[in-house]
Design an enzyme around this catalytic site. Structure first.
Site, PDB file in Angstrom:
ATOM      1  N   HIS A 100     -17.858   6.131   4.427  1.00  0.00           N
ATOM      2  CA  HIS A 100     -16.684   6.955   4.218  1.00  0.00           C
ATOM      3  C   HIS A 100     -15.388   6.352   4.748  1.00  0.00           C
ATOM      4  CE1 HIS A 100     -14.324  10.493   3.675  1.00  0.00           C
ATOM      5  NE2 HIS A 100     -14.230  10.781   4.953  1.00  0.00           N
ATOM      6  N   ARG A 104     -19.389  13.360  13.040  1.00  0.00           N
ATOM      7  CA  ARG A 104     -20.000  12.850  11.820  1.00  0.00           C
ATOM      8  C   ARG A 104     -21.156  11.889  12.064  1.00  0.00           C
ATOM      9  NH1 ARG A 104     -14.409  12.266   8.334  1.00  0.00           N
ATOM     10  NH2 ARG A 104     -14.257  14.511   8.000  1.00  0.00           N
ATOM     11  N   ARG A 136     -14.353   8.452  13.982  1.00  0.00           N
ATOM     12  CA  ARG A 136     -13.153   9.257  13.772  1.00  0.00           C
ATOM     13  C   ARG A 136     -13.543  10.721  13.643  1.00  0.00           C
ATOM     14  NH1 ARG A 136     -11.105  11.414   9.404  1.00  0.00           N
ATOM     15  NH2 ARG A 136     -12.287  10.202   7.881  1.00  0.00           N
ATOM     16  N   SER A 187     -16.542  17.858   1.640  1.00  0.00           N
ATOM     17  CA  SER A 187     -15.729  17.922   2.854  1.00  0.00           C
ATOM     18  C   SER A 187     -16.446  18.592   4.012  1.00  0.00           C
ATOM     19  CB  SER A 187     -14.439  18.673   2.558  1.00  0.00           C
ATOM     20  OG  SER A 187     -13.780  18.999   3.754  1.00  0.00           O
ATOM     21  N   GLY A 225      -0.360   4.605   0.114  1.00  0.00           N
ATOM     22  CA  GLY A 225      -1.028   5.845   0.539  1.00  0.00           C
ATOM     23  C   GLY A 225      -0.168   6.534   1.585  1.00  0.00           C
ATOM     24  N   LEU A 226      -0.767   7.433   2.347  1.00  0.00           N
ATOM     25  CA  LEU A 226       0.015   8.196   3.323  1.00  0.00           C
ATOM     26  C   LEU A 226       0.745   7.294   4.309  1.00  0.00           C
ATOM     27  CD1 LEU A 226      -2.351  11.177   4.175  1.00  0.00           C
ATOM     28  CD2 LEU A 226      -0.190  11.265   2.950  1.00  0.00           C
ATOM     29  N   GLY A 261       0.835  -1.203   0.000  1.00  0.00           N
ATOM     30  CA  GLY A 261       0.000   0.000   0.000  1.00  0.00           C
ATOM     31  C   GLY A 261       0.862   1.241   0.000  1.00  0.00           C
ATOM     32  N   GLY A 282       1.604   4.040   4.052  1.00  0.00           N
ATOM     33  CA  GLY A 282       2.638   3.227   3.422  1.00  0.00           C
ATOM     34  C   GLY A 282       3.856   4.063   3.030  1.00  0.00           C
ATOM     35  N   LEU A 312      -5.644  11.695   8.311  1.00  0.00           N
ATOM     36  CA  LEU A 312      -4.336  11.964   7.713  1.00  0.00           C
ATOM     37  C   LEU A 312      -3.267  11.886   8.800  1.00  0.00           C
ATOM     38  CD1 LEU A 312      -5.216  14.947   5.326  1.00  0.00           C
ATOM     39  CD2 LEU A 312      -5.223  12.500   4.873  1.00  0.00           C
TER      40      LEU A 312
END
Lengths: 282, 660
Positions: B368, B301, B438, B254, B12-13, B10, B15, B444
């Site tokens: 999400h 959320r 979350r 967002s 993404g951020l 992976g 990895g 992030l």
């Protein structure tokens, strides 16, 4: 105003098409297929029922679940590259009615608003086809290595904040940093040609996106430590001087990256650099 | 003896942060990804990244309060130590990203600008336009490319992870590599690695349409789970309150749209047919602001999703009688909006056709993020909680003066390691940080924190742990060939499943049809509102789909770039993971965070302040166990956000979150 189908259709014309889209219609999806490198291409057409708000990806998903051509022949699902489907990852770029763009943000209402209209999908032509609409864009990423598109930080340890910058500089850098490496600017560029042989990538025209990335990092307080390296690379064969100034790149960029401004700026930086190098020898 | 390598799955951020950190430590890295890493799903994150900062600090905010908010937001389902360490690191992570050249928005004095985000009364969210995730991913992609150019990281792009390679059983089980497939040539082979880091993101595709990218099947996590890794808190699925319904996916709008002043409303009059702009202020129902005067539109959320769901589904007050409400920015200065939110407003305009600067947007909740994921452990740090700090109130000074202590011990071998030794889970696929919900702009952070902080643990483990005394480079090749053969025969079985000898559009054994039905069912039964009977019905549906899957037929038998094969294989793994999600939801007889059961509307700490741990049985079933949460730093308090009691007496009704 007549329905605009041609690849020259403007955003306004496409918006007008949207208001006239017929609900409950079926469109014809014409797809350029190819089983693999070196294999002959062929056309296949599919009837696709359109729902409001549907995009090209939704059509391809429909075909995957119903892989039968308009002639009633059973075929395989169409192979294509896709990721975010929000036009920020750049993956799903292809030629739609002859023009390179992301297929996720391509609404059928804008391109085929009436019953029986045709929408044509083809792979990009400047990269080798892997299968169907999926092309190999490795060269595009390799060009980012060519221009050292990074900030040479000392390491990931806690060493305090980065350099300050004004909102204006931030905004300029952000505009360039939105480049998602999709390849539209390369597809539209007359000087950028398909180059299947990896050995010649280093000396073939690098393209607008990478020149713009060089400008992005030359404009950062730490990134400019590698400015001379980047300019030396862009002075070499395949560098900025090979741009023919067609200005197609900036017209097709889906993110509005100021590509021609970047080419002009880098052109000036290269000129200054070549003088300095000539007189100082370093 | 050749040097032990680390495998990261992976890009993404999480990895990429791990790759950079581990390579910097001198350990060679093999990085596997199904897509060029620059196209990973992290690009979709829009709003920002949370961290305590100097302005907020001088207003009474602290890392400790960020920690407290994260726990409170997550309804106390997260172990507290990892969360403390993450929030302690947050300011340092922002500084590092700043040094990497991320174009964070700036104030006129050239400082980093901040915005308000859900779950906090302080401005502590840093952002780069409306594409923060993209900008952070690009910064890490650039550093990765730099190391790649230096030969310290080897990328394997367009390679799909198929199975972990392990040796030993039970507590001695150890991961020594992976088996993967080249998605173009279809070659399957195994790779040796002293440690394997799974950084494979979420599982949105299990719910059909979600805000996730098309690669987020959860397949990789499911494969590790089937090989013995535990899967934790699977039922904790975040449904984002504001997504744009679409035919192919749900596109995120967002939270920053609300952070910058966006207001959520419906017409007070049911079935009002007037255009939004024609409805005067007094005839609009700002239902979030009325019910939650303190946080208003910025409640967390799960609460926002539930309220929107309630207004539309239970009260029938959705715009035009449909499942949609207005998210309104049209009262604000268009230039300001363009500057702060340009990117996301363009997305809306592009995909819907209306300009949100002048017309209220129509939105509805969509799946999400998965708080649940692979179970991981850690070594607690030096922090000693004091009784008098057991209750932390917003605005209180950080305990123990400004020294908050360490939540986890830096470099301990087991930080974010799964129950299989040498197998780590970072980022969204790691269950550790977000509990039952979350907070916006914490994802992030958790991804990059995992990579940077626990990357040190991986490097240490490879140098001084099991791989030192028993290097994978000296293991018998048969260990690896066995898994290669297993995957080879799985592929051959799928390819030989009857291509061409039946109607390809018959949904019974069509992998795309099975995947679609799975999504519709999971969205209806296991998202915003759940009940016991509905979840039982869902498990029965999963049985039916699993049976149909046994006879799955592929409409592509090619041995070159066969995407149908890859998807069909993933559908089998998604069905198995879906069972963990639904079964966990059924057994968790309480409501907590994003998990809301109308038949058990209250939080039940004595019985369920516990991690759900799913274990795979060889017959395909799942065993669930509840394990107490380690929560000795902050006392759990009721999660109300200043609103009225969370229990609602509404009829349990089942509707899809957004029509599939």
């Amino acid at each position: 105003m007549a329905i605009a189908y041609a690849h020259e259709s403007t955003a306004d014309q496409r918006r007008a098409n949207r208001t006239r889209a017929v609900e409950g219609r079926t469109v014809l999806c014409r797809v350029r297929r190819c089983d693999g490198p070196g294999k002959a291409g062929r056309w296949e057409s599919f009837k696709v029922p359109v729902e409001p708000g549907m995009n090209v990806i939704a059509c391809l998903k429909h075909i995957a679940q119903n892989p039968v051509t308009v002639d009633g022949n059973t075929t395989t699902p169409v192979v294509y590259d896709a990721g975010c489907l929000e036009e920020v990852c750049g993956a799903c770029t292809m030629l739609i009615n002859g023009m390179a763009r992301q297929s996720c943000s391509c609404l059928i209402d804008e391109y085929a608003p009436l019953e029986g209209d045709t929408i044509t999908l083809e792979p990009m032509t400047k990269f080798p086809v892997i299968r169907d609409l999926w092309v190999d864009r490795a060269r595009l990423f390799q060009s980012l290595t060519r221009v050292k598109a990074w900030v040479p930080i000392d390491g990931t340890y806690a060493l305090g904040a980065g350099p300050k910058e004004s909102p204006e500089v931030q905004q300029d850098r952000y505009d360039m940093s939105e480049c998602m490496s999709c390849g539209c600017c390369l597809e539209a560029c007359p000087q950028f040609t398909i180059e299947p042989d990896e050995a010649s990538w280093d000396t073939s025209f690098i393209g607008a996106h990478a020149i713009s990335q060089a400008r992005l990092f030359n404009g950062h307080a730490t990134g400019k430590e590698l400015k001379n390296d980047r300019l030396d690379e862009l002075m070499n064969p395949g560098g900025v001087s090979e741009c023919g100034n067609a200005q197609n790149c900036v017209k097709v960029c889906p993110k509005g990256v100021p590509l021609t401004e970047s080419i002009a700026t880098i052109g000036r930086q290269v000129t200054i650099r070549s003088f300095t190098r000539f007189f100082s020898g370093k | 003896m050749s040097q032990e390598r680390v495998i990261i799955v992976g890009g993404g951020l999480a990895g990429l942060a791990a790759a950079v950190r581990i390579a910097e430590d001198g350990v060679p890295v093999d990085l596997f990804s199904m897509v060029p890493v620059k196209r990973s799903h992290s690009v979709c994150a829009q709003g920002g990244i949370n961290a305590c900062n100097e302005v907020a600090r001088q207003q009474g905010y602290s890392e400790y309060q960020h920690f407290d908010e994260t726990l409170y937001g997550g309804d106390y389902l997260a172990d507290q130590n990892p969360v403390l360490e993450m929030t302690n690191w947050a300011p340092k992570i922002i500084d590092l990203l700043d040094r990497m050249g991320v174009p964070f928005n700036r104030t006129p004095e050239q400082n980093r600008d901040l915005r308000l985000f859900g779950g906090s009364l302080f401005k502590r969210t840093h952002f780069a336009g409306a594409t923060t995730g993209q900008q952070l991913l690009y910064a890490l992609d650039e550093q990765t490319r730099r190391f790649e150019a230096e030969g310290r990281i080897t990328k394997h792009e367009f390679w799909e992870f198929l199975w972990p390679v392990t040796v030993g059983e039970g507590e001695d089980k150890r991961c020594v590599g992976i088996t993967a497939q080249d998605m173009r040539t279809m070659q399957i082979r195994s790779f040796r690695g002293g440690a394997v880091v799974m950084a494979t993101g979420g599982c949105g595709l299990i719910f059909g349409k979600s805000t996730n990218s098309v690669i987020c099947t959860g397949g990789a996590a499911s494969r590790c789970y089937q090989d013995g890794a535990w899967y934790a808190n699977g039922e904790m699925i975040q449904v984002h309150p504001t997504a744009i319904p679409g035919a192919d996916k749900l596109r995120l709008m967002s939270e920053s749209a609300r952070g910058e002043g966006g207001r959520v409303w419906v017409p007070r009059k049911k079935g009002d047919t007037r255009k939004a702009t024609d409805i005067p202020e007094p005839e609009r129902l700002y239902f979030l602001e009325e019910k939650y005067p303190d946080y208003g539109n910025l409640v967390p959320r799960d609460i926002a999703s539930r309220e929107i769901f309630d207004i539309c589904v239970n009260q029938g007050m959705g715009v035009s009688g449909q499942n949609q409400v207005y998210l309104d920015l049209s009262h604000m200065d268009p230039d300001y909006l363009t500057r702060k939110l340009g990117g996301i407003l363009e997305i809306y305009e592009k995909f819907v056709g209306d300009d949100p600067r002048h017309t209220p947007m129509r939105i509805f909740p969509g799946v999400h993020y998965s708080m649940g994921g692979m179970w991981t452990t850690y070594t607690p740090g030096s922090y000693e909680p004091r009784a008098r700090h057991g209750v932390h109130n917003p605005g209180d000074a950080a305990p123990v003066d400004t020294e908050v202590g360490r939540g986890m011990e830096l470099g301990a071998h087991n930080n974010m390691m799964t129950n299989i030794s040498g197998l780590y889970a970072f980022g969204e696929v790691n269950f550790a940080f977000h509990g039952a919900t979350r907070l916006g702009a914490n994802a992030l952070l958790s991804c990059i924190f995992d990579g940077l902080f626990s990357g040190v643990s991986v490097a240490n483990y490879v140098r001084d742990g099991a791989p030192k005394s028993d290097p994978t480079s000296e293991l018998d090749q048969g260990v690896f060939d066995r898994v290669t053969a297993q995957e080879q025969s799985k592929m051959e079985r799928l390819l030989a499943s009857g291509v061409g000898d039946s109607d390809p559009t018959d949904p019974t054994h069509n992998p795309y049809a099975i995947g679609h039905e799975l999504g519709v069912e999971m969205t209806a039964a296991s998202t915003v509102v759940k009940t016991g009977p509905r979840l039982e019905q869902c498990l029965t549906k999963l049985d039916e789909l699993t049976e149909r899957y046994q006879g799955v037929r592929l409409s592509d038998g090619s041995m070159w770039t066969n995407q149908t094969l890859s998807y069909a294989r993933a559908v089998g793994d998604m069905l198995i993971l879906a069972r963990v999600i639904a079964q966990g939801g059924l057994l968790r007889k309480e409501s907590r965070g994003s998990h809301y059961r109308t038949d058990y509307p209250d939080r039940d700490d004595p019985n369920f302040m516990k991690t759900t741990i799913g274990r795979f049985n060889p017959d395909g079933t799942c065993s669930i166990e509840f394990k107490p949460v380690r929560a000795d730093l902050v006392e759990a308090r009721a999660r109300t956000y200043g609103g009225s009691s969370k229990s609602k007496k509404s009829e349990p009704r089942q509707e899809t979150v957004a029509t599939s």
